[in-house]
Scaffold this motif. Structure first.
Motif, PDB file in Angstrom:
ATOM      1  N   ILE A  40       0.826  -1.216   0.000  1.00 48.34           N
ATOM      2  CA  ILE A  40       0.000   0.000   0.000  1.00 48.34           C
ATOM      3  C   ILE A  40       0.859   1.265   0.000  1.00 48.34           C
ATOM      4  O   ILE A  40       0.549   2.248  -0.689  1.00 48.34           O
ATOM      5  N   SER A  41       1.964   1.254   0.735  1.00 52.73           N
ATOM      6  CA  SER A  41       2.785   2.465   0.846  1.00 52.73           C
ATOM      7  C   SER A  41       3.770   2.633  -0.307  1.00 52.73           C
ATOM      8  O   SER A  41       4.292   3.740  -0.503  1.00 52.73           O
ATOM      9  N   ASN A  42       4.016   1.585  -1.063  1.00 52.57           N
ATOM     10  CA  ASN A  42       4.957   1.683  -2.177  1.00 52.57           C
ATOM     11  C   ASN A  42       4.289   1.500  -3.534  1.00 52.57           C
ATOM     12  O   ASN A  42       4.168   2.452  -4.295  1.00 52.57           O
ATOM     13  N   VAL A  43       3.836   0.290  -3.826  1.00 55.85           N
ATOM     14  CA  VAL A  43       3.227   0.017  -5.128  1.00 55.85           C
ATOM     15  C   VAL A  43       1.972   0.866  -5.329  1.00 55.85           C
ATOM     16  O   VAL A  43       1.757   1.443  -6.393  1.00 55.85           O
ATOM     17  N   ALA A  44       1.139   0.955  -4.290  1.00 54.70           N
ATOM     18  CA  ALA A  44      -0.147   1.662  -4.415  1.00 54.70           C
ATOM     19  C   ALA A  44      -0.080   3.125  -3.989  1.00 54.70           C
ATOM     20  O   ALA A  44      -1.115   3.796  -3.910  1.00 54.70           O
ATOM     21  N   LYS A  45       1.117   3.641  -3.750  1.00 50.85           N
ATOM     22  CA  LYS A  45       1.262   5.021  -3.293  1.00 50.85           C
ATOM     23  C   LYS A  45       0.654   6.006  -4.295  1.00 50.85           C
ATOM     24  O   LYS A  45       0.964   5.972  -5.482  1.00 50.85           O
ATOM     25  N   GLY A  46      -0.237   6.846  -3.815  1.00 47.37           N
ATOM     26  CA  GLY A  46      -0.849   7.862  -4.663  1.00 47.37           C
ATOM     27  C   GLY A  46      -1.995   7.367  -5.518  1.00 47.37           C
ATOM     28  O   GLY A  46      -2.597   8.151  -6.264  1.00 47.37           O
ATOM     29  N   LYS A  47      -2.324   6.080  -5.427  1.00 48.93           N
ATOM     30  CA  LYS A  47      -3.417   5.526  -6.230  1.00 48.93           C
ATOM     31  C   LYS A  47      -4.752   5.667  -5.498  1.00 48.93           C
ATOM     32  O   LYS A  47      -4.811   5.565  -4.276  1.00 48.93           O
ATOM     33  N   ASP A  48      -5.787   5.881  -6.273  1.00 50.11           N
ATOM     34  CA  ASP A  48      -7.129   6.037  -5.720  1.00 50.11           C
ATOM     35  C   ASP A  48      -7.780   4.658  -5.630  1.00 50.11           C
ATOM     36  O   ASP A  48      -8.346   4.159  -6.601  1.00 50.11           O
ATOM     37  N   ILE A  49      -7.670   4.051  -4.456  1.00 51.91           N
ATOM     38  CA  ILE A  49      -8.175   2.690  -4.263  1.00 51.91           C
ATOM     39  C   ILE A  49      -9.660   2.737  -3.900  1.00 51.91           C
ATOM     40  O   ILE A  49     -10.044   3.276  -2.870  1.00 51.91           O
ATOM     41  N   LYS A  50     -10.479   2.177  -4.784  1.00 46.49           N
ATOM     42  CA  LYS A  50     -11.923   2.187  -4.572  1.00 46.49           C
ATOM     43  C   LYS A  50     -12.480   0.765  -4.674  1.00 46.49           C
ATOM     44  O   LYS A  50     -11.945  -0.076  -5.391  1.00 46.49           O
ATOM     45  N   PRO A  51     -13.542   0.488  -3.935  1.00 43.60           N
ATOM     46  CA  PRO A  51     -14.206  -0.814  -4.092  1.00 43.60           C
ATOM     47  C   PRO A  51     -15.032  -0.808  -5.385  1.00 43.60           C
ATOM     48  O   PRO A  51     -15.431   0.278  -5.849  1.00 43.60           O
ATOM     49  N   LYS A  52     -15.211  -1.922  -5.970  1.00 42.59           N
ATOM     50  CA  LYS A  52     -14.931  -3.284  -5.605  1.00 42.59           C
ATOM     51  C   LYS A  52     -13.478  -3.614  -5.912  1.00 42.59           C
ATOM     52  O   LYS A  52     -12.950  -3.264  -6.953  1.00 42.59           O
ATOM     53  N   ILE A  53     -12.835  -4.346  -4.936  1.00 40.92           N
ATOM     54  CA  ILE A  53     -11.423  -4.666  -5.068  1.00 40.92           C
ATOM     55  C   ILE A  53     -11.239  -6.157  -5.304  1.00 40.92           C
ATOM     56  O   ILE A  53     -11.732  -6.980  -4.534  1.00 40.92           O
ATOM     57  N   PHE A  54     -10.527  -6.490  -6.367  1.00 43.62           N
ATOM     58  CA  PHE A  54     -10.180  -7.877  -6.660  1.00 43.62           C
ATOM     59  C   PHE A  54      -8.734  -8.124  -6.243  1.00 43.62           C
ATOM     60  O   PHE A  54      -7.865  -7.285  -6.478  1.00 43.62           O
ATOM     61  N   PHE A  55      -8.483  -9.278  -5.649  1.00 44.21           N
ATOM     62  CA  PHE A  55      -7.133  -9.710  -5.288  1.00 44.21           C
ATOM     63  C   PHE A  55      -6.802 -10.890  -6.196  1.00 44.21           C
ATOM     64  O   PHE A  55      -7.438 -11.937  -6.128  1.00 44.21           O
ATOM     65  N   GLN A  56      -5.809 -10.722  -7.085  1.00 44.54           N
ATOM     66  CA  GLN A  56      -5.465 -11.725  -8.086  1.00 44.54           C
ATOM     67  C   GLN A  56      -4.010 -12.157  -7.965  1.00 44.54           C
ATOM     68  O   GLN A  56      -3.219 -11.508  -7.286  1.00 44.54           O
ATOM     69  N   GLY A  57      -3.672 -13.253  -8.639  1.00 43.64           N
ATOM     70  CA  GLY A  57      -2.319 -13.791  -8.570  1.00 43.64           C
ATOM     71  C   GLY A  57      -2.243 -14.923  -7.567  1.00 43.64           C
ATOM     72  O   GLY A  57      -3.155 -15.132  -6.764  1.00 43.64           O
ATOM     73  N   GLY A  58      -1.142 -15.653  -7.591  1.00 44.28           N
ATOM     74  CA  GLY A  58      -0.987 -16.809  -6.715  1.00 44.28           C
ATOM     75  C   GLY A  58      -1.074 -16.482  -5.238  1.00 44.28           C
ATOM     76  O   GLY A  58      -1.596 -17.277  -4.445  1.00 44.28           O
ATOM     77  N   VAL A  59      -0.584 -15.307  -4.832  1.00 43.42           N
ATOM     78  CA  VAL A  59      -0.578 -14.933  -3.409  1.00 43.42           C
ATOM     79  C   VAL A  59      -1.994 -14.710  -2.878  1.00 43.42           C
ATOM     80  O   VAL A  59      -2.234 -14.762  -1.672  1.00 43.42           O
ATOM     81  N   ALA A  60      -2.958 -14.504  -3.769  1.00 46.48           N
ATOM     82  CA  ALA A  60      -4.350 -14.307  -3.334  1.00 46.48           C
ATOM     83  C   ALA A  60      -4.904 -15.542  -2.633  1.00 46.48           C
ATOM     84  O   ALA A  60      -5.921 -15.464  -1.934  1.00 46.48           O
ATOM     85  N   ALA A  61      -4.244 -16.696  -2.810  1.00 45.40           N
ATOM     86  CA  ALA A  61      -4.671 -17.918  -2.122  1.00 45.40           C
ATOM     87  C   ALA A  61      -4.358 -17.847  -0.630  1.00 45.40           C
ATOM     88  O   ALA A  61      -4.909 -18.619   0.156  1.00 45.40           O
ATOM     89  N   ASN A  62      -3.483 -16.921  -0.245  1.00 43.39           N
ATOM     90  CA  ASN A  62      -3.086 -16.759   1.153  1.00 43.39           C
ATOM     91  C   ASN A  62      -4.135 -15.910   1.876  1.00 43.39           C
ATOM     92  O   ASN A  62      -4.176 -14.687   1.738  1.00 43.39           O
ATOM     93  N   ILE A  63      -4.984 -16.545   2.682  1.00 43.06           N
ATOM     94  CA  ILE A  63      -6.070 -15.818   3.355  1.00 43.06           C
ATOM     95  C   ILE A  63      -5.540 -14.846   4.404  1.00 43.06           C
ATOM     96  O   ILE A  63      -6.218 -13.897   4.780  1.00 43.06           O
ATOM     97  N   GLY A  64      -4.306 -15.062   4.824  1.00 39.91           N
ATOM     98  CA  GLY A  64      -3.688 -14.128   5.758  1.00 39.91           C
ATOM     99  C   GLY A  64      -3.403 -12.796   5.080  1.00 39.91           C
ATOM    100  O   GLY A  64      -3.604 -11.724   5.676  1.00 39.91           O
TER     101      GLY A  64
END
Length: 317
Positions: free
Chosen positions: A199-223
């Protein structure tokens, strides 16, 4: 008729087959292991047990190895990962506004308005939070990566771990282990640190709005999913085929492309049994001095890629 999508990354090669209604009929996850040609060939061999060449109406490629794979299989289109992931998500749910995608070696954020990508960013320096980093930590803790998220959810008191970079995160995690903290608390702390880092690096300055999708292999990690939800105070959705969304997007784009060009360039499943080798040379046609990759199948030239102007990739072979 079926549509084939291939996503070749540095860690994994993902292949999907979609039907006319864009339902996932088949999906494969293969380790690239630095040999993208072999990984693609293995995938095509597996699919050849279920499909004939004539079943495939169009082929699309994406990922870091998209141009290599396009020449190798005779794909109809090659698109970047941003476009592929966005198209797959939008096709699944028109209400998606933000995509968090974390794969084996990179992570990215994509923002969408009215079905159109408006902004994006990728990690360019640090690997903290990527799949390969989490794999290493799971191995260090002697916990199957598939159980990582479950351990995180058991935590009652997540420890604070520095997540600015992979080196600091790993060092801090080892220090917390030496202090005798509970493994679940360490894993939960690691998930929180990596989500904060994103959030502080990759998403810095981005307007994060719902609905949010979590994709990629790491999305399997519920933590990791829980950590993002707590930091953003928003619900995170993990698509059913979150691990192959790039390949799904490539297949959808191929379907759209074939509607314009009419006939696929797919070279057939026989590719799995061919000896294919790349060769490079410099083009002296202009000051760009592009490094051109020439692909040969059984010593016969099958195509070029790597040029900026299209001079070589337009050459008929």
């Amino acid at each position: 008729m079926m549509y084939l999508g291939i996503d070749v990354g540095s860690v994994s090669t993902d292949i999907v087959v979609l039907d006319e209604k864009l339902n996932v009929m088949h999906k494969l996850y293969l380790r690239t292991k630095g040999r993208p040609i072999k990984a693609v060939q293995e995938g095509l061999y597996e699919l050849s047990k279920y499909y004939k060449d004539s079943d495939i109406k169009a082929v699309g490629t994406t990922g870091s190895g998209r141009y290599l794979t396009k020449v190798l299989v005779g794909a109809d289109i090659a698109k970047n990962e941003i476009t592929a992931h966005a198209i797959a998500a939008i096709n699944l749910d028109r209400e998606v506004r933000t995509i968090i995608e974390i794969g084996g070696q990179d992570s990215k954020i994509i923002t969408i308005e009215n079905g159109v990508v408006t902004d994006f960013a990728m990690n360019t320096v640090c690997a903290a939070g990527t799949g390969s980093f989490l794999d290493r930590q799971a191995e260090r803790l002697e916990i199957p990566i598939e159980k990582f998220g479950e351990y995180a959810l058991k935590s009652k008191n997540p420890v604070r771990i520095a997540g600015r970079c992979a080196v600091f995160a790993e060092s801090d995690m080892i220090h917390k282990q030496q202090l005798g903290y509970d493994v679940s608390d360490i894993i939960a702390g690691l998930c929180n640190a990596l989500a904060r880092n994103f959030i502080s690096n990759v998403a810095k300055g981005k307007d994060i709005k719902p609905k949010i999708f979590f994709q990629g292999g790491v999305a399997a990690n519920i933590g990791m999913k829980k950590a993002f939800e707590e930091i953003l105070n928003m619900e995170i959705y993990v698509p059913e085929h979150h691990d192959v969304m790039g390949a799904i997007g490539a297949a959808i784009l191929a379907k759209e492309q074939i509607e314009d060009i009419g006939k696929t360039s797919f070279r057939g499943f026989r590719i799995y049994d061919m000896s294919v080798k790349p060769n490079t040379f410099k083009c002296n046609g202009c000051s760009n001095m592009c490094e051109i990759v020439e692909l040969k199948e059984n010593d016969i030239n099958i195509g070029y890629f790597g040029d900026k102007c299209g001079r070589w990739s337009r050459v008929a072979v």
